[in-house]
Design an enzyme around this catalytic site. Structure first.
Site, mmCIF file in Angstrom:
data_model
loop_
_atom_site.group_PDB
_atom_site.id
_atom_site.type_symbol
_atom_site.label_atom_id
_atom_site.label_comp_id
_atom_site.label_asym_id
_atom_site.label_seq_id
_atom_site.Cartn_x
_atom_site.Cartn_y
_atom_site.Cartn_z
ATOM 1 N N VAL A 103 6.642 5.352 29.381
ATOM 2 C CA VAL A 103 5.459 4.928 28.631
ATOM 3 C C VAL A 103 5.484 3.413 28.426
ATOM 4 C CG1 VAL A 103 5.255 7.167 27.468
ATOM 5 C CG2 VAL A 103 6.645 5.369 26.410
ATOM 6 N N ASP A 104 6.388 2.725 29.145
ATOM 7 C CA ASP A 104 6.661 1.313 28.836
ATOM 8 C C ASP A 104 5.855 0.309 29.650
ATOM 9 O OD1 ASP A 104 7.995 1.302 31.339
ATOM 10 O OD2 ASP A 104 9.926 1.722 30.406
ATOM 11 N N HIS A 119 3.044 10.549 30.865
ATOM 12 C CA HIS A 119 3.277 10.675 29.418
ATOM 13 C C HIS A 119 2.577 9.598 28.597
ATOM 14 C CE1 HIS A 119 7.206 13.127 30.296
ATOM 15 N NE2 HIS A 119 6.109 13.812 30.513
ATOM 16 N N CYS A 127 -6.940 7.417 18.205
ATOM 17 C CA CYS A 127 -7.218 8.143 16.975
ATOM 18 C C CYS A 127 -6.545 9.515 17.067
ATOM 19 C CB CYS A 127 -8.728 8.299 16.800
ATOM 20 S SG CYS A 127 -9.136 9.348 15.387
ATOM 21 N N THR A 187 15.792 10.210 35.975
ATOM 22 C CA THR A 187 15.265 11.258 35.084
ATOM 23 C C THR A 187 16.259 12.412 35.009
ATOM 24 O OG1 THR A 187 13.513 12.896 34.755
ATOM 25 C CG2 THR A 187 13.774 12.053 36.990
HETATM 26 P P1 NAD Z 1 15.184 11.399 30.808
HETATM 27 O O1 NAD Z 1 15.094 12.825 30.450
HETATM 28 O O2 NAD Z 1 14.301 10.908 31.879
HETATM 29 O O3 NAD Z 1 16.808 11.044 31.065
HETATM 30 C C1 NAD Z 1 17.313 9.781 31.389
HETATM 31 C C2 NAD Z 1 18.114 9.880 32.714
HETATM 32 O O4 NAD Z 1 18.346 8.569 33.195
HETATM 33 C C3 NAD Z 1 19.475 10.558 32.567
HETATM 34 O O5 NAD Z 1 19.607 11.572 33.556
HETATM 35 C C4 NAD Z 1 20.483 9.421 32.842
HETATM 36 O O6 NAD Z 1 21.645 9.873 33.514
HETATM 37 C C5 NAD Z 1 19.660 8.517 33.729
HETATM 38 N N1 NAD Z 1 20.033 7.109 33.718
HETATM 39 C C6 NAD Z 1 20.555 6.372 32.699
HETATM 40 N N2 NAD Z 1 20.732 5.100 33.092
HETATM 41 C C7 NAD Z 1 20.301 5.010 34.385
HETATM 42 C C8 NAD Z 1 20.211 3.955 35.334
HETATM 43 N N3 NAD Z 1 20.608 2.714 35.051
HETATM 44 N N4 NAD Z 1 19.720 4.231 36.560
HETATM 45 C C9 NAD Z 1 19.320 5.497 36.876
HETATM 46 N N5 NAD Z 1 19.377 6.537 36.011
HETATM 47 C C10 NAD Z 1 19.870 6.290 34.786
HETATM 48 O O7 NAD Z 1 14.846 10.511 29.642
HETATM 49 P P2 NAD Z 1 14.896 10.789 28.104
HETATM 50 O O8 NAD Z 1 15.473 9.547 27.588
HETATM 51 O O9 NAD Z 1 15.528 12.105 27.777
HETATM 52 O O10 NAD Z 1 13.326 10.868 27.795
HETATM 53 C C11 NAD Z 1 12.482 11.990 27.913
HETATM 54 C C12 NAD Z 1 11.023 11.477 27.890
HETATM 55 O O11 NAD Z 1 10.839 10.538 26.815
HETATM 56 C C13 NAD Z 1 10.638 10.652 29.090
HETATM 57 O O12 NAD Z 1 10.241 11.468 30.109
HETATM 58 C C14 NAD Z 1 9.554 9.724 28.531
HETATM 59 O O13 NAD Z 1 8.301 10.329 28.430
HETATM 60 C C15 NAD Z 1 10.047 9.421 27.158
HETATM 61 N N6 NAD Z 1 10.787 8.137 27.147
HETATM 62 C C16 NAD Z 1 10.260 7.031 27.770
HETATM 63 C C17 NAD Z 1 10.958 5.832 27.795
HETATM 64 C C18 NAD Z 1 10.360 4.629 28.501
HETATM 65 O O14 NAD Z 1 9.147 4.552 28.680
HETATM 66 N N7 NAD Z 1 11.182 3.661 28.948
HETATM 67 C C19 NAD Z 1 12.200 5.756 27.162
HETATM 68 C C20 NAD Z 1 12.700 6.900 26.507
HETATM 69 C C21 NAD Z 1 11.981 8.087 26.522
#
Ligand code: NAD
Length: 243
Positions: A103-104, A119, A127, A187
């Site tokens: 979402v960034d 997302h 709203c 992910t």
């Molecule tokens: P996620 O379920 O997508 O998990 C994060 C994954 O990234 C893990 O499997 C981890 O091993 C991997 N990872 C960590 N560092 C990495 C790197 N340097 N290179 C490649 N892979 C790496 O994410 P979440 O944090 O459980 O979030 C779930 C949902 O929350 C997301 O789908 C999103 O909608 C939202 N979210 C968005 C952001 C953002 O926009 N940056 C951040 C946090 C959460």
């Protein structure tokens, strides 16, 4: 790490490549994944419990303040080598689809276009009752109120338990079903329906490549699991493509 030659040659010949990204790709930009987000001020809270409609109904100020903190982190972050490599790859394929759970907005800021946001986007506000986007509001309030109806405003992101945007999910599903190469980057492959997309690609016979330092439920089904950080593996992969 040597990249397998068949991976490179298949990717190079792809007609409909798809890349799906999760929060891991932005970790190297300093935007914490949910698992890493429990630090500092917010260490007492479980992000999975803040990112829900129930949490917002219970304590809108808490949820708004948490998102305001995340929005600030995002606005100070810069796209990293992983985002830039994807933007470069997009230039070389006429039918390239980039789908993100993030979402960034960092893909757009790295130069990618047509990003399919599953997302939502933390930089947009809407709203909580009407669902309409609101651009101007009183930033001093927490949460601010809708200028049209007075309901609390919320970030335009999909919370756990909410439906994904219909059009974005449709575009992503179609692209996955048509794809011949599918990259799953950063992910955990746990959050559905996004986690189903690589399986749509597998059904179509696509080559599926996972880029993640850790193992996920997708790993046993992927043709290649490249263990490493997105900001390190993606630039190497994209450099190989152009050789
Ligand atoms: P996620 O379920 O997508 O998990 C994060 C994954 O990234 C893990 O499997 C981890 O091993 C991997 N990872 C960590 N560092 C990495 C790197 N340097 N290179 C490649 N892979 C790496 O994410 P979440 O944090 O459980 O979030 C779930 C949902 O929350 C997301 O789908 C999103 O909608 C939202 N979210 C968005 C952001 C953002 O926009 N940056 C951040 C946090 C959460």
């Amino acid at each position: 790490m040597d990249l397998p030659r068949t991976l490179i040659s298949t990717f190079r010949g792809a007609a409909y490549p798809v890349v799906l990204t999760g929060s891991g790709i932005s970790a190297e930009s300093g935007v914490p994944t949910f698992r890493e987000a429990q630090t500092g001020l917010w260490a007492r809270f479980d992000p999975q419990e803040l990112a829900t409609p129930e949490a917002f109904a219970r304590d809108p100020k808490l949820v708004w303040d948490w998102y305001a903190w995340r929005r600030k982190l995002v606005s100070e972050a810069q796209p990293n080598e992983g985002h830039l490599a994807i933007a470069a790859a997009q230039e070389t394929f006429p039918n390239f689809t980039l789908v993100t759970q993030n979402v960034d907005g960092l893909h757009q800021r790295s130069g990618s276009s047509g990003v399919v946001e599953l997302h939502g986007n933390i930089c947009r506000t809407m709203c909580s009752v009407e669902g309409t986007e609101v651009e101007t509001y009183n930033e001093g309030e927490s949460p601010p109120l809708c200028p049209a109806c007075g309901a609390p405003l919320r970030p335009d992101v999909v919370w756990f338990g909410e439906m994904l945007p219909y059009v974005a999910l449709g575009v992503a599903t179609e692209a996955a079903r048509r794809s011949d190469v599918f990259l799953s980057v950063g992910t955990s492959s746990l959050v559905y329906p996004a986690a189903a997309l690589p399986f749509e690609a597998i059904e179509n016979g696509a080559m599926v490549v996972e880029i993640n330092p850790g193992e996920t439920p997708l790993t046993p089904h992927a043709d290649y699991a490249l263990r490493g950080r997105a900001g390190e593996v993606l630039p190497r992969l994209i450099r190989e493509l152009s050789k």
